[in-house]
Design an enzyme around this catalytic site. Structure first.
Site, PDB file in Angstrom:
ATOM      1  N   LYS A 131     -22.744  30.977  47.525  1.00 15.04           N
ATOM      2  CA  LYS A 131     -24.009  30.230  47.755  1.00 15.04           C
ATOM      3  C   LYS A 131     -24.251  30.101  49.185  1.00 15.04           C
ATOM      4  O   LYS A 131     -23.331  30.375  49.998  1.00 15.04           O
ATOM      5  CB  LYS A 131     -23.745  28.863  47.004  1.00 15.04           C
ATOM      6  CG  LYS A 131     -23.500  28.589  45.551  1.00 15.04           C
ATOM      7  CD  LYS A 131     -23.650  27.138  45.414  1.00 15.04           C
ATOM      8  CE  LYS A 131     -23.260  27.226  43.784  1.00 15.04           C
ATOM      9  NZ  LYS A 131     -24.507  27.717  42.957  1.00 15.04           N
ATOM     10  N   ASP A 184     -21.520  33.231  40.305  1.00 11.99           N
ATOM     11  CA  ASP A 184     -22.153  32.060  40.504  1.00 11.99           C
ATOM     12  C   ASP A 184     -22.847  31.400  39.303  1.00 11.99           C
ATOM     13  O   ASP A 184     -23.133  30.195  39.065  1.00 11.99           O
ATOM     14  CB  ASP A 184     -23.307  32.042  41.495  1.00 11.99           C
ATOM     15  CG  ASP A 184     -23.673  30.583  41.945  1.00 11.99           C
ATOM     16  OD1 ASP A 184     -22.971  29.667  41.803  1.00 11.99           O
ATOM     17  OD2 ASP A 184     -24.683  30.189  42.565  1.00 11.99           O
ATOM     18  N   GLU A 209     -20.876  30.604  36.881  1.00 12.75           N
ATOM     19  CA  GLU A 209     -19.398  30.147  36.107  1.00 12.75           C
ATOM     20  C   GLU A 209     -19.344  29.114  35.165  1.00 12.75           C
ATOM     21  O   GLU A 209     -18.574  29.033  34.123  1.00 12.75           O
ATOM     22  CB  GLU A 209     -18.413  30.098  37.293  1.00 12.75           C
ATOM     23  CG  GLU A 209     -18.612  28.451  37.761  1.00 12.75           C
ATOM     24  CD  GLU A 209     -19.733  28.017  38.339  1.00 12.75           C
ATOM     25  OE1 GLU A 209     -20.064  26.672  38.174  1.00 12.75           O
ATOM     26  OE2 GLU A 209     -20.596  28.723  39.031  1.00 12.75           O
ATOM     27  N   ARG A 269     -21.087  28.523  32.544  1.00 13.18           N
ATOM     28  CA  ARG A 269     -21.325  28.967  31.221  1.00 13.18           C
ATOM     29  C   ARG A 269     -20.093  29.677  30.590  1.00 13.18           C
ATOM     30  O   ARG A 269     -19.735  29.754  29.433  1.00 13.18           O
ATOM     31  CB  ARG A 269     -22.527  29.977  31.124  1.00 13.18           C
ATOM     32  CG  ARG A 269     -22.532  30.914  31.699  1.00 13.18           C
ATOM     33  CD  ARG A 269     -23.847  31.824  32.098  1.00 13.18           C
ATOM     34  NE  ARG A 269     -24.594  31.057  32.888  1.00 13.18           N
ATOM     35  CZ  ARG A 269     -25.943  31.433  33.253  1.00 13.18           C
ATOM     36  NH1 ARG A 269     -26.495  32.592  32.440  1.00 13.18           N
ATOM     37  NH2 ARG A 269     -26.697  30.696  34.098  1.00 13.18           N
TER      38      ARG A 269
END
Length: 513
Positions: A263, A333, A335, A337
């Site tokens: 991020k 990113d 992650e 789910r």
């Protein structure tokens, strides 16, 4: 903080000895011959005070009033929303050092929802984070007396409000703690502490047990961190063993760097809040322990960190979930789910009556709904309505989002059964469609709380949502188990197992996960 419910008019309120008297004044104030009524009438006549939400007047050592401090708060029509807005304005007064006993009195008749809103908001307003601020002045407020005209009419809602407020405060506290003070192991300790309450049991699984369960997606996210994962299972047994449980799954990413798809640095500190779904499950169980409803509930928390490391999951990797479905990871990113899909698979083994997951899942949901309503996705109309109604009753609203089958097209992959992201359009919907592929025909709902779980800026901090929504839903379900929703049969409400085809165009950056 302890609460008492008491029959009280303005004359009785004036004689109550306390450190802070908060008087809630609605429009159309009738007045009276007692000291407090005279004070309100004078303030209204001289236009020093208006009974509108957000208006207040602070007074000190009023003649004929036992309380040292008096705060008049306008509550407009006296509805729950206005009461909530008014009591939030008393935050400074309730946090004042030395205020240990407060009286909150309604100057006119109050409904159950208004009283509930007052109780919940007092707890929210008085909360001060101190865990990593040893020099911070914690609130000294210990007891609050709520005065109403007819206590019997609001007693049930009053009890529920206390439990919800305590649960939401627990969720706020864990949400607010820095990632090094809220690791997966520490979350597991918090869950074990809840098991000291009657009716609650806790089981915690580590990496070896999770590997034996073949939770390949969960393991893949966790392997980039030195902090070992934990799969936390809480059980509340309030009904007979034959009753199928409701399963709540809370996303527990205790810190999210984005992994290899890292991020941007600005505001990355807020990714400590990525476990607010897990915190809400802890909060719900705290409330269940206090209320003891006749229902069986299982809470599942897949807890880990998402970190960049030589062992980290890479874009393009294919992992195998507990369900046996393979997943092409196009963005590390996304992650949340991945850990949720394996926890949902675990929950399916419990043969639940319904399953609800709660997650700070997508930035797309923040764009769609902001910080007012949580995003609600559901495979069953009855379940969706019950959750929406509970949210409205709790003052913790949600908004139903679509789950049309066409949204799953972008999740198709040439190299796995499905991809973990689709394109930028409808990002919150495609994330929900991904999760739906792991719940079969069981009534399922997904709450995307990325916009509602915490606030940024000067008011930065966790909100404790959606503990209120979930507790009110469980209580309604416990009261009417025969009305539990049945599985839907509409073909458009299901995600078929994706077949290999050319994937749709995607962008590298996706969500708030």
């Amino acid at each position: 903080m302890n609460f008492d419910l008491k029959s009280m008019d303005l004359r009785a309120a004036a004689s109550e000895k306390c450190d802070q008297l908060v008087l809630l004044v609605a429009e159309g104030f009738a007045g009276g011959a007692d000291p407090l009524a005279a004070i309100v009438q004078d303030a209204l006549r001289h236009k020093d005070f208006e009974p509108k939400p957000g208006k207040s007047l602070a007074l000190y050592q009023c003649p004929g009033v036992a309380a040292r401090r008096v705060l008049l708060l306008g509550i407009g029509a006296g509805d729950a929303r206005s009461v909530r807005q008014a009591v939030l304005g008393a935050q400074t007064a309730l946090r004042t050092p030395g205020v240990r006993r407060a009286v909150l009195c309604f100057a006119a008749e109050a409904g159950a929802q208004a009283v509930s809103a007052a109780v919940h908001t007092v707890v929210h307003a008085a909360y001060v984070y101190t865990h990593t601020k040893p020099k911070a002045q914690a609130a000294t407020l210990q007891r609050v007396v709520v005065g109403v005209a007819r206590p019997a009419d609001v007693a049930e809602g009053f009890a529920v409000a206390q439990a919800v407020a305590q649960g939401a405060q627990l969720a706020r506290e864990w949400g607010n703690r820095p990632a090094n003070h809220a690791t997966p192991r520490l979350l597991a300790d918090a869950a074990r502490a809840l098991a000291k309450h009657p009716g609650i049991d806790c089981k915690v699984l580590g990496p070896a047990e999770v590997e034996r369960l073949k939770m390949g997606a969960f393991l893949a996210v966790a392997r980039g961190s030195e902090e070992p994962l934990r799969l936390i299972e809480l059980r509340y047994t309030g009904a007979g063993r034959k009753q199928a449980p409701v399963v709540l799954v809370g996303k527990g990413i205790t810190f999210d760097t984005g992994g290899i798809s890292i991020k941007p640095a600005p505001e990355m500190d807020e990714m400590k809040f990525d476990m607010c779904g897990a915190a809400s499950v802890l909060g719900v169980f705290r409330a269940l322990a206090q209320l003891q409803p006749e229902i069986n509930v299982v809470g599942l928390i897949p807890a880990c960190e998402n970190m960049p490391d030589g062992r980290s999951l890479k874009p393009g990797d294919v992992v195998t979930s507990m369900s046996g479905q393979t997943i092409e990871v196009l963005n590390t990113d996304a992650e949340g789910r991945l850990v949720l899909c394996d926890a949902l698979g675990y929950g399916m083994r419990l043969k639940p009556a319904a399953i609800v997951d709660i997650a700070t899942l997508t930035g797309a949901c923040v764009i769609a709904l902001g910080g007012v309503r949580s995003g609600l996705f559901a495979s069953d109309d009855g379940l969706a309505k019950a959750l929406l109604d509970a949210g409205e009753e709790a003052g913790d609203p949600a908004w139903r989002m679509p789950l049309d089958e066409e949204y799953a097209e972008g999740l198709k992959s040439n190299f796995a059964d499905l991809a973990n992201v689709a394109g930028r359009p409808a990002g919150s919907v495609t994330a929900a469609k991904f999760l739906q592929a792991f719940v079969g025909d069981v009534p399922w709902a997904h709450l995307d709380i990325a916009g509602t779980a915490w606030k940024g800026g000067a008011a930065k901090g966790a909100t404790g949502r959606p503990v209120g929504l979930l507790v009110h839903w469980l209580l309604a379900r416990a009261a009417a188990p025969a009305a539990a929703p049945a599985p839907v049969t509409s073909p458009k409400a299901r995600t078929r197992k994706a077949t290999p085809t050319r994937p749709a165009a995607r962008t590298a950056k996706t969500s708030r996960e």
